[in-house]
Design a protein around this motif. Structure first.
Motif, short mmCIF file in Angstrom:
data_model
loop_
_atom_site.label_atom_id
_atom_site.label_comp_id
_atom_site.label_asym_id
_atom_site.label_seq_id
_atom_site.Cartn_x
_atom_site.Cartn_y
_atom_site.Cartn_z
N LEU A 58 -2.50 3.93 -5.12
CA LEU A 58 -3.94 3.85 -5.34
C LEU A 58 -4.24 3.77 -6.84
CD1 LEU A 58 -4.75 6.94 -3.13
CD2 LEU A 58 -5.42 4.61 -2.54
N ASP A 101 0.79 -1.23 0.00
CA ASP A 101 0.00 0.00 0.00
C ASP A 101 0.83 1.28 0.00
OD1 ASP A 101 -2.52 -1.26 0.01
OD2 ASP A 101 -2.42 -1.54 2.17
N TYR A 102 1.99 1.22 0.63
CA TYR A 102 2.84 2.41 0.73
C TYR A 102 4.22 2.09 0.18
CZ TYR A 102 -0.49 4.97 3.58
OH TYR A 102 -1.60 5.65 4.01
N LYS A 128 1.22 6.68 -0.78
CA LYS A 128 0.17 5.66 -0.85
C LYS A 128 -0.13 5.32 -2.30
CE LYS A 128 -4.26 4.22 0.96
NZ LYS A 128 -3.83 2.87 1.27
N LYS A 138 1.12 11.62 -1.59
CA LYS A 138 1.60 12.03 -0.28
C LYS A 138 0.53 12.97 0.24
CE LYS A 138 5.52 13.71 2.27
NZ LYS A 138 6.94 14.01 2.22
N GLU A 177 5.91 6.65 2.64
CA GLU A 177 5.14 7.90 2.68
C GLU A 177 4.20 8.11 1.50
OE1 GLU A 177 7.69 11.40 2.49
OE2 GLU A 177 9.23 10.24 1.47
#
Length: 184
Positions: free
Chosen positions: A19, A10-11, A17, A74, A15
């Motif tokens: 998506l 997910d990251y 993400k 971020k 820092e």
């Protein structure tokens, strides 16, 4: 067409993400692409110049609708992006020839871009790595990409990141890397 995938990381860099881009991200994604095209031009590169003329060969807004675009945020800031196509485009078929077809098991990576304020943070390398190990698509086992053969910096970047040089077609280098499935 939405794709069957799961984001397993997910990251990235602790820092940013990861998506799937949504229609409301379109303006930010296009702004990032334009910023990148302007920067490339300032560096003497003609790569992505068509964007500066209003031509988008990847039809990014449509790619977002199809579910092919992934952003790295971020907070609410789109810091980076990549297009991961689960079917080869006409361009991919042109470069990869008979290797590129609907059942080839490949993801096609395009338009990896980083907002300039995040340059030199390792985000580009992290997105490239994430594309082969941080997301899993059903029935995909390899990531393919291309770049201008004359772009020594970009060619070296892909080589340093474990992408294997496959060949050159019409002035473009082709690279691929096996997908790594991480245990969750």
């Amino acid at each position: 067409m939405k794709h069957s995938f799961s984001i397993t990381t997910d990251y990235i860099n602790d820092e940013f993400k990861a998506l799937q881009a949504q229609p409301e991200d379109t303006e930010d994604v296009m702004s990032l692409l334009m910023e990148t095209a302007e920067w490339l031009q300032s560096q003497g590169s003609s790569q992505w110049n068509a964007l500066l003329k209003g031509e988008d060969s990847h039809n990014t807004a449509e790619a977002i609708q199809r579910g092919d675009v992934f952003v790295f945020k971020k907070g609410s800031d789109v810091a980076g992006m990549v297009i991961l196509m689960s079917q080869p485009s006409a361009w991919d078929v042109h470069l990869w020839g008979s290797k590129a077809h609907a059942g080839d098991g490949a993801l096609y990576l395009h338009r990896l871009a980083i907002r300039r304020k995040y340059a030199q943070s390792g985000l580009g390398r992290a997105i490239l790595q994430w594309s082969s190990s941080g997301i899993q698509f059903e029935d995909k086992h390899i990531v393919r990409l291309d770049c201008g053969a004359e772009n020594a910096t970009l060619n070296a970047f892909y080589g340093r990141n474990d992408y294997t040089f496959v060949g050159e077609t019409n002035g473009f280098s082709t690279y691929q890397k096996a997908v790594t499935h991480l245990s969750v």
